[in-house]
Enzyme design. Structure first.
Site: not given
Ligand code: PLP
Length: 379
Positions: A198-200, A322, A70-71, A149
């Site tokens: 994001s898959g996970h 995070c 996702g990042t 999130n």
């Molecule tokens: N965007 C949101 C709203 C998220 O909750 C997260 C992960 O917690 C991310 C982006 C980042 O995704 P990834 O962990 O797949 O890099």
């Protein structure tokens, strides 16, 4: 173990694990190779792309590009929009975005890009007039999340898209990472240009994501090299991961446990029975994810609650996964004007497909005692 941290990551579904295995063992071909053996690898990449396109309502599967997370998708959306429109040096985003957007924007600001960060009220809602006022001819991209999130609050992305598209020609990016698999998504109906996945977060493994790029949207490539992903994101495809996210997308369309009912049961119990517990964000459930409750236990340190729950095998979070090591109160709760002592007592319960009623009953049985004991100890 009772896992109530599904906004941080999710368990790999059995079906997903089975779907990826052949591409880790005998079907190891490179999808770009032309002999017959590689065909199966190529086919699963196409099938998965279509499954993801169906899940988010894309018009065509070619609008889905696989990324590593996702990042990466979030970073690409912003950097790609800036790269494709070098004369535009302004971004609009919000104060409650994930660090994948907020920290990138801070960095870009240091590099001379102008960033407007929209605030939210105590319910977590955006002021759409503030957005209207912020749009300028030099705005390259407007980036907002679909669902938060930490609090689960859902932004009205369709309304936001209408404003962005009627008042400017900026690209509209939506971070859908914590929405996909939890609520229905239709990028086409919502008027979204770019959408991060994001898959996970929906039962695929870590290390696979995607960016929906509406046909016709100009975006600079993410990785330059070979012609994979139509030259937009080079690098040999992670076929097993792609097979996994495709299966997870298919699974997300089928109903799982009634997460909403279990979340409501847990949330109602806490708010009715535990003194000085308050919900962070609006109580209106129609604008919140059905799996998330962010609840503050006034004057208690959320980390102490987390530790006590951990002793019982219950996994929760005190905010975004995070920033769990940070000593500051969450920037999302700060933006919502939650007082410091309340914000420090915030616990996020995020349910998932595999939670059971018995698990929720176990939490309900033990949480009041934990809170009472911590209050008595003055922690
Ligand atoms: N965007 C949101 C709203 C998220 O909750 C997260 C992960 O917690 C991310 C982006 C980042 O995704 P990834 O962990 O797949 O890099």
């Amino acid at each position: 173990m009772i896992y109530l941290d599904n906004n941080a990551t999710t368990e790999i579904a059995e079906e997903v694990f089975e779907a990826m295995k052949p591409y880790l063992t005998n079907r190891f071909g490179n999808p770009s190779a032309v002999y017959d053996f590689a065909r199966e690898a190529r086919e699963i990449v196409d099938v998965s792309r279509q499954r993801l396109a169906d899940l988010v309502g894309a018009e065509n599967s070619t609008e889905i590009v696989f990324t590593s997370c996702g990042t990466e998708s979030d970073n690409w959306a912003i950097l790609g929009a800036l790269g494709a429109n070098p004369e535009k040096r302004h971004i609009i985003t919000t104060k409650v975005e994930h660090s994948a957007i907020s920290n990138l924007c801070k960095k870009l600001e240091q590099d001379g890009v102008e960033v407007t960060t929209l605030g939210v009220d105590e319910n977590g809602s955006l002021d759409l007039d503030e957005l209207r006022g912020a749009l300028r001819p030099e705005t390259a991209v407007v980036s907002v999340m679909m669902a938060n999130n930490e609090t689960g609050i859902i932004f009205p992305v369709k309304e936001i898209a209408e404003i962005v598209h009627s008042d400017s020609d900026a690209v509209f990016h939506v971070d859908g990472v914590n929405a996909v698999g939890k609520i229905p998504v239709n990028v086409r109906e919502a008027g979204i240009d770019l959408f991060s996945i994001s898959g996970h977060k929906f039962h695929a493994p870590k290390g696979i994501g995607a960016l929906y790029i509406r046909r016709g949207v100009k975006l600079a490539p993410m990785l330059i090299g070979g012609s994979q992903e139509s030259g937009r994101r080079a690098g040999t495809e992670a076929v097993h991961q792609i097979a996994a996210i495709g299966k997870a997308a298919e699974l997300a369309k089928s109903p799982g446990t009634d997460i909403r009912r279990l979340r409501d049961k847990l949330e109602d119990f806490i708010l009715r029975n535990i003194p000085n517990a308050r919900l962070n964000g609006t109580a209106e459930r129609s604008v919140r994810l059905p799996n998330t409750s962010s609840i503050s236990f006034e004057n208690i340190n959320g980390e102490m609650i987390l530790a006590r729950l951990n002793e019982l095998g219950i996994c929760v979070s005190t905010g975004s996964a995070c920033n769990s090591e940070s000593r500051h109160s969450s920037s999302v709760l700060q933006a919502m004007n939650v007082p410091f002592t309340t914000a420090m007592g915030a616990v996020r319960f995020s349910l998932g497909r595999y939670n059971t009623e018995a698990e929720i009953d176990f939490v309900i049985e033990h949480l009041p005692k934990i809170i009472e004991e911590l209050r008595q100890q003055g922690i």
